[in-house]
Design an enzyme around this catalytic site. Sequence first.
Site, short mmCIF file in Angstrom:
data_model
loop_
_atom_site.label_atom_id
_atom_site.label_comp_id
_atom_site.label_asym_id
_atom_site.label_seq_id
_atom_site.Cartn_x
_atom_site.Cartn_y
_atom_site.Cartn_z
N VAL A 82 -8.36 10.46 5.52
CA VAL A 82 -7.49 11.51 4.97
C VAL A 82 -7.46 11.53 3.45
CG1 VAL A 82 -5.96 11.72 6.98
CG2 VAL A 82 -5.38 10.10 5.14
N TYR A 170 5.68 2.23 -0.78
CA TYR A 170 5.81 3.01 0.46
C TYR A 170 6.88 4.08 0.31
CZ TYR A 170 6.42 3.91 5.48
OH TYR A 170 6.50 4.50 6.72
N ILE A 203 10.39 2.48 14.24
CA ILE A 203 9.80 2.88 15.52
C ILE A 203 8.82 1.80 15.97
CG2 ILE A 203 8.43 4.67 16.70
CD1 ILE A 203 11.10 5.77 15.61
N1 LIG Z 1 6.57 3.01 12.81
C1 LIG Z 1 7.63 3.25 12.05
O1 LIG Z 1 8.64 2.56 12.13
C2 LIG Z 1 7.59 4.40 11.08
C3 LIG Z 1 8.81 4.77 10.47
C4 LIG Z 1 8.82 5.82 9.56
C5 LIG Z 1 7.64 6.49 9.27
N2 LIG Z 1 6.48 6.11 9.86
C6 LIG Z 1 5.27 6.85 9.48
O2 LIG Z 1 4.68 7.39 10.64
C7 LIG Z 1 3.28 7.49 10.45
C8 LIG Z 1 2.56 6.84 11.63
O3 LIG Z 1 2.92 5.48 11.67
P1 LIG Z 1 2.72 4.56 12.96
O4 LIG Z 1 3.89 3.68 13.00
O5 LIG Z 1 2.35 5.38 14.11
O6 LIG Z 1 1.50 3.66 12.45
P2 LIG Z 1 0.10 3.26 13.14
O7 LIG Z 1 -0.46 2.21 12.25
O8 LIG Z 1 0.29 3.00 14.57
O9 LIG Z 1 -0.75 4.61 12.98
C9 LIG Z 1 -1.21 5.06 11.73
C10 LIG Z 1 -2.54 5.77 11.95
O10 LIG Z 1 -2.97 6.28 10.68
C11 LIG Z 1 -4.37 6.04 10.57
N3 LIG Z 1 -4.79 5.99 9.17
C12 LIG Z 1 -4.36 5.13 8.21
N4 LIG Z 1 -5.02 5.37 7.06
C13 LIG Z 1 -5.88 6.40 7.30
C14 LIG Z 1 -6.82 7.09 6.52
N5 LIG Z 1 -7.03 6.78 5.23
N6 LIG Z 1 -7.52 8.09 7.08
C15 LIG Z 1 -7.34 8.42 8.39
N7 LIG Z 1 -6.46 7.80 9.19
C16 LIG Z 1 -5.73 6.79 8.64
C17 LIG Z 1 -4.57 4.68 11.25
O11 LIG Z 1 -5.94 4.49 11.62
C18 LIG Z 1 -3.65 4.81 12.44
O12 LIG Z 1 -4.30 5.36 13.56
C19 LIG Z 1 2.98 6.85 9.10
O13 LIG Z 1 2.88 7.87 8.12
C20 LIG Z 1 4.19 5.99 8.87
O14 LIG Z 1 4.42 5.76 7.49
C21 LIG Z 1 6.44 5.08 10.75
#
Ligand SMILES: NC(=O)c1ccc[n+]([C@@H]2O[C@H](COP(=O)([O-])OP(=O)(O)OC[C@H]3O[C@@H](n4cnc5c(N)ncnc54)[C@H](O)[C@@H]3O)[C@@H](O)[C@H]2O)c1
Length: 268
Positions: A82, A170, A203
């Site tokens: 991305v 972050y 999450i």
């Molecule tokens: N899990 C939580 O508690 C939480 C809370 C608030 C926000 N978020 C946000 O939700 C989103 C998803 O998080 P998640 O918990 O599902 O994490 P995760 O690590 O399970 O999934 C993140 C995905 O993003 C992909 N990714 C990372 N860098 C990339 C890049 N440069 N190009 C393409 N793909 C890329 C990874 O390969 C992965 O599949 C994130 O933006 C995270 O900041 C998560």
Amino acid sequence: MTLRQIRSYGPGMPTPIAPYDLTGRTALITGAASGIGRATAVLLARAGATVHCADRDEQGLARTAALITDKGGTAHAHPLDVTDRAQVRAAVAAAGSLDITAAVAGIMHTSSVLETRDEDLDRVFAVNFKGVLYACQESARAMIEAGRPGSLVTMASGAVDTAGPGLLCYSAAKAAVVQLTKTLAAEAGPHGIRVNAVAPGWIRTPMTGRHSPEAQEQTEAAMVRMSPLRRVGEPEDVAAAVLYLASDASSFMTGQILRPNGGVVMPW
Ligand SMILES: NC(=O)c1ccc[n+]([C@@H]2O[C@H](COP(=O)([O-])OP(=O)(O)OC[C@H]3O[C@@H](n4cnc5c(N)ncnc54)[C@H](O)[C@@H]3O)[C@@H](O)[C@H]2O)c1
């Protein structure tokens, strides 16, 4: 479903869940190989959308696509980074008539303010802010050129509402995502494009599960104590918020932040 139909609801009218129906819509989801992105891709496909899944993790993408196609849905995989605008633009073009983009891909990083290096800041902003910016810019441009309305959903975080040790990179990148969301909502609204952010609390995903089992257990127990709902959040909880914002159910919502966080934080 139009406002008139909602007001005159009665026998023979579409059911109240009709506004969530995405049949005939095309959606692009970044970060679709894991966690929240995967749950979002699966839910949007179940709501009827043709789903274009983008991620740098090819194996994870294939698994998400299989979860969708096994249930009769339509999914396409786009391995990409991305942070590379040209790759994002190519995925948008390949998706064709895009109606929905959910920019979910993101990474976690922790370091104290005093220990934060330039390369940490650059890496986190490249993925968590520029990655979302590119997806929104390229999608909005394509929607405007095609003269189609659309919905863009960005992934912020509860980290924008609070401050915690180690979270400078972050939370600053996620705060930038909120400002992008509001600014683009103001600019693209006249074209029929809505832009909203989801700011989840903690999450249970691979991102938050990279600790030792003991640390994981402690964090989850703390989250359960802090939530009035007495449970931790699951990826599907966030996917449901994205579905709402992606669909006609939220047709008067733009520039807003939706917080699936179990009530752990309750900002105005
Ligand atoms: N899990 C939580 O508690 C939480 C809370 C608030 C926000 N978020 C946000 O939700 C989103 C998803 O998080 P998640 O918990 O599902 O994490 P995760 O690590 O399970 O999934 C993140 C995905 O993003 C992909 N990714 C990372 N860098 C990339 C890049 N440069 N190009 C393409 N793909 C890329 C990874 O390969 C992965 O599949 C994130 O933006 C995270 O900041 C998560």
